[in-house]
Design an enzyme around this catalytic site. Structure first.
Site, PDB file in Angstrom:
ATOM      1  N   GLU A 306      -3.473   5.413 -41.992  1.00 26.65           N
ATOM      2  CA  GLU A 306      -2.370   5.062 -42.968  1.00 26.65           C
ATOM      3  C   GLU A 306      -1.583   3.952 -42.656  1.00 26.65           C
ATOM      4  O   GLU A 306      -1.049   3.657 -41.531  1.00 26.65           O
ATOM      5  CB  GLU A 306      -1.420   6.232 -43.317  1.00 26.65           C
ATOM      6  CG  GLU A 306      -1.933   7.440 -43.730  1.00 26.65           C
ATOM      7  CD  GLU A 306      -0.803   8.627 -44.222  1.00 26.65           C
ATOM      8  OE1 GLU A 306       0.243   8.002 -44.379  1.00 26.65           O
ATOM      9  OE2 GLU A 306      -1.022   9.641 -44.271  1.00 26.65           O
ATOM     10  N   GLU A 360       2.128   8.523 -56.900  1.00 26.05           N
ATOM     11  CA  GLU A 360       2.116  10.127 -56.959  1.00 26.05           C
ATOM     12  C   GLU A 360       3.489  10.763 -57.623  1.00 26.05           C
ATOM     13  O   GLU A 360       4.212  10.776 -56.485  1.00 26.05           O
ATOM     14  CB  GLU A 360       1.524  10.806 -55.859  1.00 26.05           C
ATOM     15  CG  GLU A 360       0.401  10.267 -55.322  1.00 26.05           C
ATOM     16  CD  GLU A 360      -0.086  10.864 -53.822  1.00 26.05           C
ATOM     17  OE1 GLU A 360      -0.473  12.040 -53.796  1.00 26.05           O
ATOM     18  OE2 GLU A 360      -0.192   9.923 -53.001  1.00 26.05           O
ATOM     19  N   LYS A 363       5.305  13.939 -55.656  1.00 30.60           N
ATOM     20  CA  LYS A 363       5.553  13.960 -54.040  1.00 30.60           C
ATOM     21  C   LYS A 363       7.248  14.296 -54.039  1.00 30.60           C
ATOM     22  O   LYS A 363       8.008  13.379 -54.556  1.00 30.60           O
ATOM     23  CB  LYS A 363       5.295  12.656 -53.352  1.00 30.60           C
ATOM     24  CG  LYS A 363       3.785  12.330 -53.477  1.00 30.60           C
ATOM     25  CD  LYS A 363       3.326  11.389 -52.047  1.00 30.60           C
ATOM     26  CE  LYS A 363       3.450  12.074 -50.932  1.00 30.60           C
ATOM     27  NZ  LYS A 363       3.040  11.180 -49.777  1.00 30.60           N
ATOM     28  N   GLU A 369       8.375   7.558 -51.449  1.00 29.10           N
ATOM     29  CA  GLU A 369       7.187   8.344 -51.487  1.00 29.10           C
ATOM     30  C   GLU A 369       6.528   8.492 -52.744  1.00 29.10           C
ATOM     31  O   GLU A 369       5.164   8.775 -52.758  1.00 29.10           O
ATOM     32  CB  GLU A 369       7.612   9.775 -50.980  1.00 29.10           C
ATOM     33  CG  GLU A 369       8.208   9.834 -49.527  1.00 29.10           C
ATOM     34  CD  GLU A 369       6.817  10.205 -48.598  1.00 29.10           C
ATOM     35  OE1 GLU A 369       5.704  10.071 -49.101  1.00 29.10           O
ATOM     36  OE2 GLU A 369       7.274  10.137 -47.371  1.00 29.10           O
TER      37      GLU A 369
END
Length: 429
Positions: A306, A360, A363, A369
């Site tokens: 990541e 997203e 999250k 995030e």
């Protein structure tokens, strides 16, 4: 990406080994010697020679065959369906992805796409699978085997950032869980195509500045060495989640943002290795190599599982802007396309999975995030780094078409795929 808290210890910076075949080779040589002295039939002897000289399957598996991949997270209720994601990835020429589970709808949608996938076995399963070997077998039989070979599942990530967590019980069960999953894969005769691994956060390091000084935390060494020993035997790499964004955010007064963003800067000098670093990403990778070397696993390859940069954040999340996110991801893509190594490992091309494919919206945690995506929830690009979205965006003028959800109609997806096939991208993945 796990919670930010596990990564904020990075500070300023932040390193496949195949099993030995010496014994089997010696045995084969003795067999050939015996055969040459005892066998009257030269044809049989020549057949043995042919079999010996033919390539022998290496136990190590490369789940990541390119240099640029992406993490496809789905903690959202407004992102495109998996079938549209396949179209999007093909248009972007992205051939390697990671998902954080083994969702059957996703795996079915990717059937026949040629896109290589690492599936995830969540931390919540580790205790059970570490104890019960049959549960590991059942998980593989249910979530991996039925989709092969149509869906190119190339790896299983057992847990995520376990040793960087604050749960010692999970530390203890991880090595056994990894082994049980690998044994299941091996018993199903899939070990030559399915890699078993476990990604880590930068929190596994006691320090990482300069790169040559990086070491694993003492408390984690018993479990880390078990993992590394097993991975060295089966040929799996060391996966690390490396975020210059988090390092910069934790200490913006002492870290040059240009160093974190691949832009012109004085860089840093590592006096022990006499190496100069002009970007933090390379320094983080080499720090991992240094830690592996000190632990006795200097031949293990490092892959970045990541890395990314948030395009939006809370007031205290310094540097989380769309401009910085675009700068980081644009230059990272260029850097990976060169297929070059790091200052400390110049002959090993760096490979990385970008975090993440989409923003997203569900999250938990700070605003950042929910804003790591290269693409917005509607399939449009978050910012322009050379990719084309499923719908038009203010960030690009290419592939303009119907607004709203119209691009998700089969006819429009076909048009998009056709256009993508003939329109060259600025960079190759």
């Amino acid at each position: 990406m796990a919670c930010l808290g596990s990564k904020l210890c990075i500070h300023r910076l932040g390193v496949s080994k195949s099993p030995s075949f010496t014994s089997s080779t010696n045995c084969m040589l003795l067999l050939l010697h015996f055969a040459s002295n005892q066998m009257e039939s030269s044809s049989i002897f020549l057949l043995l020679v042919f079999l010996f000289l033919s390539p022998i399957a290496d136990l190590s598996v490369q789940a990541f065959t390119g240099t640029y991949g992406i993490n496809y997270g789905r903690i959202a209720d407004n992102i495109p369906p998996p079938e549209s994601v396949v179209t999007l990835l093909k248009a972007a020429k992205i051939k390697n992805i990671r998902i954080y589970d083994a969702n059957h709808d996703v795996l079915q949608a990717f059937k026949g796409s040629g896109i290589e996938i690492i599936v995830g076995l969540g931390n919540e399963y580790l205790r059970d699978i570490s104890v019960w070997e049959d549960h590991a077998m059942n998980w593989v039989k249910e979530n991996v085997q039925p989709f092969l070979p149509g869906t190119k599942i190339r790896g299983i990530a057992v847990g995520n950032e376990v040793l960087g967590s604050t749960d010692p019980e999970l530390w203890e069960v991880l090595p056994k869980a990894v082994k049980n999953v690998y044994d299941a894969v091996n018993q199903l005769h899939l070990a030559n195509t399915i890699e078993v691994s476990s990604p880590h956060s930068e929190a596994v390091f006691a320090n990482s500045f300069p790169p040559s000084a990086c070491v694993f935390k003492e408390a984690l060494l018993p479990y880390m060495k078990q993992l590394l020993q097993f991975f060295s035997e089966i040929g799996s790499p060391f996966y690390i989640n490396a975020y210059p964004f988090l390092a910069y955010m934790s200490d913006p007064e002492h870290i040059d943002i240009n160093y974190a963003l691949f832009q012109s800067n004085p860089g840093i000098y590592d006096s022990k290795t006499n190496l100069h670093y002009d970007n933090m990403f390379d320094a983080q990778v080499d720090a991992a190599y240094a830690a592996l070397e000190k632990a006795g696993f200097g031949k293990t390859e490092v892959i970045v599982s990541e890395t990314g940069w948030a395009s939006k954040g809370d007031a205290n999340e310094v540097g989380a802007t769309a401009k910085n996110a675009r700068t980081y991801n644009y230059h990272l893509r260029k850097r990976l396309a060169k297929k070059k190594g790091t200052p400390y490992r110049p002959k090993i091309p760096v490979r990385a999975y970008i975090f993440a494919l989409f923003n997203e919206n569900l999250k938990p945690g700070p605003t950042s995030e929910r804003n790591f995506g290269l693409f917005k929830a509607d399939g449009s690009i978050s910012y322009d780094i050379g990719f084309t979205g499923l719908v038009p965006s203010s960030a690009t003028s290419s592939l303009m078409g119907p607004g709203g959800g119209g691009w998700f109609k089969p006819s429009n997806i076909l048009v998009l795929a056709t256009c993508a096939a003939v329109a060259p991208l600025a960079l190759t993945s």
